[in-house]
Design a protein around this motif. Structure first.
Motif, PDB file in Angstrom:
ATOM      1  N   THR A   1      46.432 -48.269  -9.114  1.00  0.00           N
ATOM      2  CA  THR A   1      47.081 -46.959  -9.284  1.00  0.00           C
ATOM      3  C   THR A   1      46.095 -45.943  -9.846  1.00  0.00           C
ATOM      4  OG1 THR A   1      49.214 -48.029  -9.639  1.00  0.00           O
ATOM      5  CG2 THR A   1      49.008 -45.749 -10.388  1.00  0.00           C
ATOM      6  N   LEU A   2      45.344 -46.335 -10.839  1.00  0.00           N
ATOM      7  CA  LEU A   2      44.355 -45.448 -11.429  1.00  0.00           C
ATOM      8  C   LEU A   2      43.304 -45.031 -10.394  1.00  0.00           C
ATOM      9  CD1 LEU A   2      43.351 -44.037 -13.985  1.00  0.00           C
ATOM     10  CD2 LEU A   2      42.081 -46.115 -14.530  1.00  0.00           C
ATOM     11  N   ASN A   3      42.847 -45.971  -9.590  1.00  0.00           N
ATOM     12  CA  ASN A   3      41.867 -45.655  -8.542  1.00  0.00           C
ATOM     13  C   ASN A   3      42.425 -44.661  -7.526  1.00  0.00           C
ATOM     14  OD1 ASN A   3      39.918 -47.279  -9.684  1.00  0.00           O
ATOM     15  ND2 ASN A   3      40.339 -49.017  -8.347  1.00  0.00           N
ATOM     16  N   VAL A   4      43.682 -44.834  -7.161  1.00  0.00           N
ATOM     17  CA  VAL A   4      44.323 -43.890  -6.225  1.00  0.00           C
ATOM     18  C   VAL A   4      44.341 -42.495  -6.843  1.00  0.00           C
ATOM     19  CG1 VAL A   4      46.548 -43.245  -5.190  1.00  0.00           C
ATOM     20  CG2 VAL A   4      45.710 -45.589  -4.991  1.00  0.00           C
ATOM     21  N   CYS A   5      44.714 -42.408  -8.107  1.00  0.00           N
ATOM     22  CA  CYS A   5      44.780 -41.107  -8.795  1.00  0.00           C
ATOM     23  C   CYS A   5      43.399 -40.465  -8.903  1.00  0.00           C
ATOM     24  CB  CYS A   5      45.390 -41.280 -10.179  1.00  0.00           C
ATOM     25  SG  CYS A   5      47.129 -41.763 -10.146  1.00  0.00           S
ATOM     26  N   LEU A   6      42.411 -41.248  -9.256  1.00  0.00           N
ATOM     27  CA  LEU A   6      41.046 -40.720  -9.388  1.00  0.00           C
ATOM     28  C   LEU A   6      40.490 -40.269  -8.041  1.00  0.00           C
ATOM     29  CD1 LEU A   6      39.561 -43.250 -11.949  1.00  0.00           C
ATOM     30  CD2 LEU A   6      40.197 -40.864 -12.360  1.00  0.00           C
ATOM     31  N   ARG A   7      40.794 -41.029  -7.000  1.00  0.00           N
ATOM     32  CA  ARG A   7      40.330 -40.660  -5.661  1.00  0.00           C
ATOM     33  C   ARG A   7      40.941 -39.322  -5.235  1.00  0.00           C
ATOM     34  NH1 ARG A   7      40.989 -45.370  -3.371  1.00  0.00           N
ATOM     35  NH2 ARG A   7      43.123 -45.021  -2.726  1.00  0.00           N
ATOM     36  N   LEU A   8      42.234 -39.154  -5.503  1.00  0.00           N
ATOM     37  CA  LEU A   8      42.890 -37.897  -5.156  1.00  0.00           C
ATOM     38  C   LEU A   8      42.326 -36.743  -5.980  1.00  0.00           C
ATOM     39  CD1 LEU A   8      45.202 -36.594  -3.453  1.00  0.00           C
ATOM     40  CD2 LEU A   8      46.488 -36.665  -5.582  1.00  0.00           C
ATOM     41  N   GLN A   9      42.063 -36.988  -7.252  1.00  0.00           N
ATOM     42  CA  GLN A   9      41.499 -35.955  -8.120  1.00  0.00           C
ATOM     43  C   GLN A   9      40.130 -35.501  -7.593  1.00  0.00           C
ATOM     44  OE1 GLN A   9      40.438 -37.146 -12.150  1.00  0.00           O
ATOM     45  NE2 GLN A   9      41.334 -35.259 -12.915  1.00  0.00           N
ATOM     46  N   THR A  10      39.321 -36.440  -7.137  1.00  0.00           N
ATOM     47  CA  THR A  10      38.012 -36.110  -6.574  1.00  0.00           C
ATOM     48  C   THR A  10      38.164 -35.275  -5.311  1.00  0.00           C
ATOM     49  OG1 THR A  10      37.096 -38.158  -7.461  1.00  0.00           O
ATOM     50  CG2 THR A  10      35.862 -37.099  -5.687  1.00  0.00           C
ATOM     51  N   LYS A  11      39.106 -35.650  -4.444  1.00  0.00           N
ATOM     52  CA  LYS A  11      39.364 -34.875  -3.227  1.00  0.00           C
ATOM     53  C   LYS A  11      39.783 -33.449  -3.567  1.00  0.00           C
ATOM     54  CE  LYS A  11      40.818 -38.539  -0.060  1.00  0.00           C
ATOM     55  NZ  LYS A  11      41.969 -39.076   0.697  1.00  0.00           N
ATOM     56  N   GLN A  12      40.662 -33.314  -4.561  1.00  0.00           N
ATOM     57  CA  GLN A  12      41.139 -31.978  -4.943  1.00  0.00           C
ATOM     58  C   GLN A  12      40.001 -31.146  -5.532  1.00  0.00           C
ATOM     59  OE1 GLN A  12      44.442 -33.008  -7.494  1.00  0.00           O
ATOM     60  NE2 GLN A  12      45.906 -32.810  -5.815  1.00  0.00           N
ATOM     61  N   ALA A  13      39.123 -31.764  -6.302  1.00  0.00           N
ATOM     62  CA  ALA A  13      37.990 -31.037  -6.878  1.00  0.00           C
ATOM     63  C   ALA A  13      37.073 -30.522  -5.774  1.00  0.00           C
ATOM     64  CB  ALA A  13      37.221 -31.929  -7.844  1.00  0.00           C
ATOM     65  N   LYS A  14      36.819 -31.351  -4.763  1.00  0.00           N
ATOM     66  CA  LYS A  14      35.987 -30.917  -3.644  1.00  0.00           C
ATOM     67  C   LYS A  14      36.652 -29.762  -2.903  1.00  0.00           C
ATOM     68  CE  LYS A  14      33.648 -35.298  -2.757  1.00  0.00           C
ATOM     69  NZ  LYS A  14      33.490 -36.422  -1.819  1.00  0.00           N
ATOM     70  N   LYS A  15      37.959 -29.845  -2.745  1.00  0.00           N
ATOM     71  CA  LYS A  15      38.692 -28.793  -2.055  1.00  0.00           C
ATOM     72  C   LYS A  15      38.616 -27.477  -2.844  1.00  0.00           C
ATOM     73  CE  LYS A  15      42.429 -30.134   0.054  1.00  0.00           C
ATOM     74  NZ  LYS A  15      43.815 -30.524   0.349  1.00  0.00           N
ATOM     75  N   ARG A  16      38.754 -27.565  -4.172  1.00  0.00           N
ATOM     76  CA  ARG A  16      38.651 -26.358  -5.013  1.00  0.00           C
ATOM     77  C   ARG A  16      37.260 -25.736  -4.907  1.00  0.00           C
ATOM     78  NH1 ARG A  16      41.875 -29.332  -8.651  1.00  0.00           N
ATOM     79  NH2 ARG A  16      40.041 -30.135  -9.682  1.00  0.00           N
ATOM     80  N   ASP A  17      36.226 -26.585  -4.876  1.00  0.00           N
ATOM     81  CA  ASP A  17      34.856 -26.077  -4.732  1.00  0.00           C
ATOM     82  C   ASP A  17      34.688 -25.338  -3.414  1.00  0.00           C
ATOM     83  OD1 ASP A  17      34.138 -27.053  -7.182  1.00  0.00           O
ATOM     84  OD2 ASP A  17      33.108 -28.830  -6.413  1.00  0.00           O
ATOM     85  N   ARG A  18      35.256 -25.896  -2.344  1.00  0.00           N
ATOM     86  CA  ARG A  18      35.168 -25.226  -1.040  1.00  0.00           C
ATOM     87  C   ARG A  18      35.854 -23.878  -1.081  1.00  0.00           C
ATOM     88  NH1 ARG A  18      37.545 -29.526   2.340  1.00  0.00           N
ATOM     89  NH2 ARG A  18      36.470 -31.218   1.371  1.00  0.00           N
ATOM     90  N   PHE A  19      37.020 -23.801  -1.737  1.00  0.00           N
ATOM     91  CA  PHE A  19      37.735 -22.538  -1.820  1.00  0.00           C
ATOM     92  C   PHE A  19      36.958 -21.522  -2.651  1.00  0.00           C
ATOM     93  CE2 PHE A  19      41.685 -24.871  -0.596  1.00  0.00           C
ATOM     94  CZ  PHE A  19      41.920 -24.141   0.548  1.00  0.00           C
ATOM     95  N   ARG A  20      36.312 -21.976  -3.722  1.00  0.00           N
ATOM     96  CA  ARG A  20      35.488 -21.066  -4.514  1.00  0.00           C
ATOM     97  C   ARG A  20      34.372 -20.489  -3.661  1.00  0.00           C
ATOM     98  NH1 ARG A  20      34.495 -24.852  -9.021  1.00  0.00           N
ATOM     99  NH2 ARG A  20      36.610 -25.282  -9.525  1.00  0.00           N
ATOM    100  N   LYS A  21      33.747 -21.335  -2.867  1.00  0.00           N
ATOM    101  CA  LYS A  21      32.680 -20.866  -1.984  1.00  0.00           C
ATOM    102  C   LYS A  21      33.236 -19.876  -0.974  1.00  0.00           C
ATOM    103  CE  LYS A  21      29.903 -25.009  -2.505  1.00  0.00           C
ATOM    104  NZ  LYS A  21      29.508 -26.273  -1.931  1.00  0.00           N
TER     105      LYS A  21
END
Length: 124
Positions: free
Chosen positions: A66-86
């Motif tokens: 469960t923790l790995n699933v949450c961390l994986r999603l958090q990483t995906k969301q962080a990458k998505k936020r970076d793309r939007f900032r760019k």
């Protein structure tokens, strides 16, 4: 999946559901995200049940999945936020270009207006 594994899964889920939901709620932004994370964790746990090697307790293993699933999603969301900032910075640059083009357009309108005021002899 055989009946024994299904029974183990359902028993373990019943015993650990609240703990897994708490993990998901830490990483979720709202109630819907929490449900999505929990569902994704259960899918991952279910799919990985046959490979569980009992090196730790089932409860600890489910927590870790469960923790790995949450961390994986958090990483995906962080990458998505970076793309939007760019993209936001590109949009801001584009807006400033449009302002420049708008100023040039206004100058052209003024120039044409001045040319229209000229008599025919001065236009040529």
């Amino acid at each position: 999946m055989d009946q024994k594994l299904e029974s183990i899964f359902l028993t373990a889920l019943e015993q650990n559901q609240q703990k897994l939901l708490r993990v998901c709620s830490v990483y979720a932004e709202d109630q819907e995200d929490k449900k999505d994370l929990f569902q994704e964790a259960l899918i991952n746990i279910w799919q990985a049940m046959p490979s569980f090697e009992e090196k730790s307790s089932l409860s600890t293993w489910m927590f870790r999945v469960t923790l790995n699933v949450c961390l994986r999603l958090q990483t995906k969301q962080a990458k998505k936020r970076d793309r939007f900032r760019k993209l936001d910075s590109i949009t801001i640059e584009h807006i400033s270009d449009e302002e420049t083009n708008h100023e040039e357009h206004e100058q052209l309108i003024k120039l044409r207006s001045c040319i229209k005021k000229l008599n025919d002899a001065d236009k040529q």
